[in-house]
Scaffold this active site. Structure first.
Site, short mmCIF file in Angstrom:
data_model
loop_
_atom_site.label_atom_id
_atom_site.label_comp_id
_atom_site.label_asym_id
_atom_site.label_seq_id
_atom_site.Cartn_x
_atom_site.Cartn_y
_atom_site.Cartn_z
N TYR A 293 49.11 32.97 46.03
CA TYR A 293 48.14 31.92 45.72
C TYR A 293 48.17 31.01 46.94
O TYR A 293 49.24 30.52 47.32
CB TYR A 293 48.57 31.13 44.48
N ASP B 213 40.46 35.53 43.02
CA ASP B 213 39.63 35.32 41.82
C ASP B 213 40.08 34.11 41.02
O ASP B 213 39.68 33.94 39.86
CB ASP B 213 39.67 36.59 40.93
N HIS C 120 41.83 39.85 37.05
CA HIS C 120 43.02 39.05 36.69
C HIS C 120 43.45 39.32 35.23
O HIS C 120 43.92 38.43 34.55
CB HIS C 120 42.69 37.56 36.86
C1 LIG Z 1 49.32 39.15 32.18
C2 LIG Z 1 49.35 38.22 33.36
C3 LIG Z 1 48.56 38.51 34.47
C4 LIG Z 1 48.58 37.67 35.59
C5 LIG Z 1 49.41 36.52 35.57
C6 LIG Z 1 50.22 36.22 34.47
C7 LIG Z 1 50.18 37.07 33.37
C8 LIG Z 1 51.04 36.74 32.18
N1 LIG Z 1 49.34 35.64 36.65
S1 LIG Z 1 48.82 34.12 36.26
O1 LIG Z 1 49.82 33.52 35.42
O2 LIG Z 1 48.57 33.36 37.45
O3 LIG Z 1 47.54 34.36 35.57
C9 LIG Z 1 48.99 36.16 37.85
C10 LIG Z 1 49.40 35.55 39.09
O4 LIG Z 1 50.28 34.69 39.14
N2 LIG Z 1 48.77 35.99 40.22
C11 LIG Z 1 47.84 37.01 40.23
O5 LIG Z 1 47.30 37.37 41.27
N3 LIG Z 1 47.50 37.66 39.05
C12 LIG Z 1 48.09 37.27 37.90
N4 LIG Z 1 47.86 37.97 36.75
C13 LIG Z 1 46.91 39.13 36.77
C14 LIG Z 1 47.65 40.44 37.06
O6 LIG Z 1 48.05 40.50 38.41
C15 LIG Z 1 46.75 41.65 36.80
O7 LIG Z 1 45.53 41.47 37.46
C16 LIG Z 1 46.52 41.88 35.30
O8 LIG Z 1 47.70 41.60 34.59
C17 LIG Z 1 46.13 43.33 35.05
O9 LIG Z 1 45.80 43.50 33.71
P1 LIG Z 1 46.81 44.06 32.61
O10 LIG Z 1 47.73 42.95 32.26
O11 LIG Z 1 45.89 44.45 31.48
O12 LIG Z 1 47.53 45.24 33.20
#
Ligand SMILES: Cc1cc2c(cc1C)[n+](S(=O)(=O)[O-])c1c(=O)[nH]c(=O)nc-1n2C[C@H](O)[C@H](O)[C@H](O)COP(=O)(O)O
Length: 504
Positions: A242, A270, A362
């Site tokens: 990020y 995104d 995401h």
């Molecule tokens: C489930 C989950 C996903 C997050 C995630 C945290 C969780 C609990 N976080 S978030 O807190 O900011 O949203 C990140 C993150 O730190 N950085 C990122 O690039 N994607 C983040 N993602 C998205 C992740 O990298 C994938 O794009 C997404 O999880 C793929 O979908 P599935 O969970 O269905 O496999």
């Protein structure tokens, strides 16, 4: 005043510093003066003031890497050790719901009863702390994209070939030139310690056990160095970034990661602002009380947006294409954009000489009604061929996909349609939240077994033998086709009332 080398501070002394004017907290047996940090805390001042003069370790651990407080506070604010038996114990009230949850966790199914990734989700939902379940499972707005990510794979059908010698099946592949036992990587997901005290280390260890690549999140609960230190010497890891409004901080993170041997920088594009994830919001992380906000000159951060908003105020919404040349000037790591959602941006990334893109929304946690990564993949393969004569999978410009992948057949469909590999998120979180590293091992073993079987059944002995002719994706972009209800997935998804583990 601070502790001298031999004299420790007493809990009583610390307890006197429990106001906005003088705020001391205890974390891991050490006392910190956080008075001047209160309004700079991304999680807002209220959550700190709640623990002013007390031991904040229990609240601190799931959200912050261990070194967060020492790296964010100047040394003179580190007041030294506290005499442990003088500290008033923070009374932990065990509610009836908590007792019932612990009971379910105690009697959850054994790992050999787990047959697929959906089982992990169903069990985790019953045994995880509510706040952790809310954060991991939540997605933006009506969670349409969350479900579309998975449903899209159900609009792709196989065209298997027969009478091919599939005695030996080889799943191995490469991602950005690095070997992997199968074209799957563990994608970046924040706050691993919400689900398990070892947090992201569960993923590091299982990734080593099964020779797959882990993408380390910026917002990990474990520190970056802790995660890298826990990897095997030759273990390949990527970093998800990020981008911070303060580019000096970003530069420091990127160059340190390169020095530690990280093999790819995945810049998340995104999330100029983190999405409204209502399950997470309902868990309301401490909201700044209005009088506090007024005192801080209206600078309070709205805490009522759950954990996501509480940890992401540093992200730069001003990030744009012209920043990419700066990234190329500060690192030699291959650059990949994570969260590209149309062919035009994939083409721009290719023209700017990047190493690839992750076609992703995401996990549905950002823009609701964004299309699934798999659907965008087909669009990108078609257009990048038309515009630049590229064919996929392509070693020079990787198209990676994530979102909604729960079966090895999902991965095989993505590879057939041109993906280099597929990222998986939530299933591994649910697996370690319920079973620790053994859970992630089991999830990877299930994927490997499913993969091997399905490669035999479609007639592909190696990954290279998985070709576009083996799938029919003609209905992929029409969102109205009805496909058989995916009960396993939807059962886990639907709010379950009074479901008990016995129903598994
Ligand atoms: C489930 C989950 C996903 C997050 C995630 C945290 C969780 C609990 N976080 S978030 O807190 O900011 O949203 C990140 C993150 O730190 N950085 C990122 O690039 N994607 C983040 N993602 C998205 C992740 O990298 C994938 O794009 C997404 O999880 C793929 O979908 P599935 O969970 O269905 O496999």
């Amino acid at each position: 005043m601070s502790a001298t080398e031999d004299r420790k501070l007493s809990g009583k002394e610390v307890a006197q510093h429990n106001t906005r004017e003088s705020c001391w907290i205890i974390v891991h047996g050490k006392v910190y003066d956080v008075t001047e940090f209160l309004d700079d805390h991304p999680g807002g001042s209220k959550i700190i003031l709640k623990y002013a003069g007390k031991d904040a370790t229990q609240e601190y651990d799931p959200i912050h890497p261990p070194d967060a407080i020492t790296t964010n506070l100047s040394p003179e604010k580190h007041l030294g050790p506290v005499e442990p038996d003088t500290v008033e114990k923070v009374e932990v009230v065990i509610t009836d719901e908590e007792k019932a949850r612990l009971e379910r966790a105690e009697h959850k199914p054994t790992l050999d009863e787990i047959l697929n990734l959906h089982d992990f989700e169903f069990i985790a939902k019953q045994v995880m702390p509510e706040k952790a379940w809310a954060y991991y499972s939540s997605a933006a707005d009506d969670e349409i994209t969350l479900r579309e990510n998975h449903a899209a794979y159900h609009r792709i059908w196989f065209r298997p070939r027969v009478l091919r010698d599939v005695t030996r099946v080889d799943l191995s592949s490469t991602i950005l030139g690095h070997k992997t036992s199968m074209p799957i990587y563990i994608t970046a997901t924040a706050l691993g310690k919400l689900g398990h005290p070892d947090g992201e280390l569960n993923l590091t260890r299982a990734a080593a056990n099964y020779n797959v690549i882990q993408m380390i999140p910026t917002l990990a609960s474990c520190s970056f160095d802790e995660i890298v230190d826990n990897a095997k010497p030759d273990q390949v890891q990527f970093l998800q970034l990020y981008v911070n409004k303060d580019r000096e901080i970003t530069k420091r993170i990127v160059q340190h990661a390169e020095k530690r041997g990280i093999k790819g920088l995945f810049i998340t594009v995104d999330a100029p602002q983190l999405g409204r994830r209502e399950k997470d919001m309902r868990m309301k992380f401490e909201a700044d009380d209005p009088s506090e906000v007024a005192k801080a000159g209206g600078k309070g951060v709205d805490r009522s947006q759950g954990a996501a908003r509480a940890i992401s105020s540093f992200i730069d919404p001003g990030l744009n294409w012209s920043d990419l040349s700066w990234f190329k000037s500060i690192t030699k790591m291959p650059l990949i954009l994570k969260g590209v959602q149309c062919w035009e941006d994939a083409l721009e990334a290719y023209d700017q000489g990047l190493a690839g893109v992750v076609l992703s929304n995401h996990g549905g946690r950002q823009l609701d009604f964004a299309r699934s990564g798999i659907e965008v993949l087909v669009e990108c393969v078609t257009k990048l061929k038309e515009k630049r004569g590229l064919t996929f999978p392509n070693d020079k410009f990787a198209l990676l996909v994530d979102g909604g992948v729960r079966r090895a057949t999902d991965v095989i469909k993505a590879v057939a349609l041109g993906a280099t590999a597929v990222g998986i998120g939530r299933p591994f979180l649910y697996a370690f939240s319920a079973y620790g590293v053994e859970g992630v091992n089991k999830a990877l073993e299930i994927l490997r077994d499913e993969f091997e079987m399905n490669m035999r059944l479609i007639g592909a002995p190696t990954i290279k033998d998985i070709v576009p002719e083996m799938v029919d994706a003609s209905n992929l972009s029409s969102h109205i086709v009805s496909v058989p209800e995916d009960n396993l997935y939807h059962t886990s998804y639907e709010v379950m009332h009074h479901a008990t583990l016995k129903e598994i």
